[in-house]
Design an enzyme around this catalytic site. Sequence first.
Site, short mmCIF file in Angstrom:
data_model
loop_
_atom_site.label_atom_id
_atom_site.label_comp_id
_atom_site.label_asym_id
_atom_site.label_seq_id
_atom_site.Cartn_x
_atom_site.Cartn_y
_atom_site.Cartn_z
N ARG A 20 59.45 68.62 12.79
CA ARG A 20 58.42 69.52 11.90
C ARG A 20 58.54 70.67 12.68
O ARG A 20 58.63 71.37 11.66
CB ARG A 20 56.74 68.85 12.45
CG ARG A 20 55.86 70.07 11.72
CD ARG A 20 54.51 69.60 11.68
NE ARG A 20 53.96 68.81 12.92
CZ ARG A 20 53.46 69.04 13.83
NH1 ARG A 20 53.33 70.30 13.41
NH2 ARG A 20 53.11 68.31 14.98
N TYR B 226 50.45 85.51 -10.63
CA TYR B 226 51.00 83.91 -10.90
C TYR B 226 49.31 83.12 -10.29
O TYR B 226 48.66 83.34 -9.47
CB TYR B 226 51.85 83.15 -9.84
CG TYR B 226 51.92 81.76 -10.13
CD1 TYR B 226 51.83 81.74 -11.00
CD2 TYR B 226 51.78 81.46 -8.96
CE1 TYR B 226 51.49 79.70 -10.69
CE2 TYR B 226 51.88 79.60 -8.60
CZ TYR B 226 51.64 79.34 -9.70
OH TYR B 226 51.48 77.98 -9.84
N ASP C 94 56.37 88.23 -4.21
CA ASP C 94 57.17 87.21 -4.92
C ASP C 94 58.35 87.80 -5.74
O ASP C 94 57.92 88.26 -6.88
CB ASP C 94 55.86 86.48 -5.60
CG ASP C 94 55.70 85.06 -5.96
OD1 ASP C 94 57.66 85.23 -6.49
OD2 ASP C 94 55.28 84.20 -5.73
#
Length: 379
Positions: free
Chosen positions: A47, A99, A171
């Site tokens: 992780r 989005y 983005d």
Amino acid sequence: MKFETKAIHGVRHTNNPTSENWGSTVNFATTFPIKEFGVEQEFEYSRVSSPTRKDFETLIAKLESGKYGFGFASGMAATSSVFTMFKAGDHFVFGLDIYGGTYRIMHDIFNQFGFESTFVDTTDLAKVEAAVKPNTKAIFIESPSNPLLDVTDIVGVVAIAKKHNLLTIVDNTFMSPVLQRPLELGADIVLHSATKYIGGHNDIIAGAAVVNDEGLAEKIRFAQVALGALVSPFDSWLLLRSMKTLKLRVEKAQENTLKLLAFLKTHPEVVKVYYPTENDNKGKAIHEKQASGGGAVFSFTVKSEAKAKSFFESLKIALFAVSLGGVETLVTHPSTLTHTEFPEEEKVARGVTRTLIRVAVGLEDADDLIADFKQALEK
């Protein structure tokens, strides 16, 4: 190295072409033996860090002209993790045409934790600056936008952000680093839904963030480790494989797009097309300055909702499905699928009407796609 060479050789593990260990391998280990007591090592628990994920993060950073890359379980995991660096009371300026998932995360989740947001037409820099408040911390944009392909002047937004000591977050999913690299234009953080062009085959869910600033990198790395919304080793390996053909795929899809657009613009059932380099797109010149192509996503409107419905139901090659950036051509209905989180009156005001169809062009033969769209429009 040029882009396509970097994509193929950017994480080669040896300079010896005869070595058996020159390519990336997938490492599924969740934990790694500690080599020396009391001494920190790079790989201890997956992780925190994983060899295969590290290769993906290294390569996406190189392709975006960045120093630090981060791999996440999805594009929204990347976006959410980036926003954890802020605190209650912070304000953000977002693009109006954005989005639906980004709108949802701010409007329905982060607002509960005291975040404030203003959505404006970022194609108008005066409106962007007017939306800045004393507690504003970042400006978040998509260019081109989703689904109306509006163009925002990234350099202009960066200038406003720097003037007010804000971050610029872009983005870059629609363009991919093949066509646009916002960090080169001064942006602070670049985000991707790597599910799209980076993955490229509609078989991976993943996200990415890339930065140049070490301080930002430390904050994103902390969120990545703490939240654990990570891309898996196997998906990291698939992404590495896919990125080797990224430029070829984007260029072919864009070539198909231009041919399909040329057909649609002459069809009597098509009312309007939306694409960054169309002459009626007010941001055409800006887009051509900050990107090297229009990409492979466009939208168009038909004469009625009934015509849109019959079009979707009549397609034989293109798939009626959400998403974009894969080898298959996908068509979707933003009003009822990707942008359902927006109130109906807001959707209509923004131009996301029930007659709007978004197309993500794939790698099929262009003549086959044209024939498919033709028969579907004429049903």
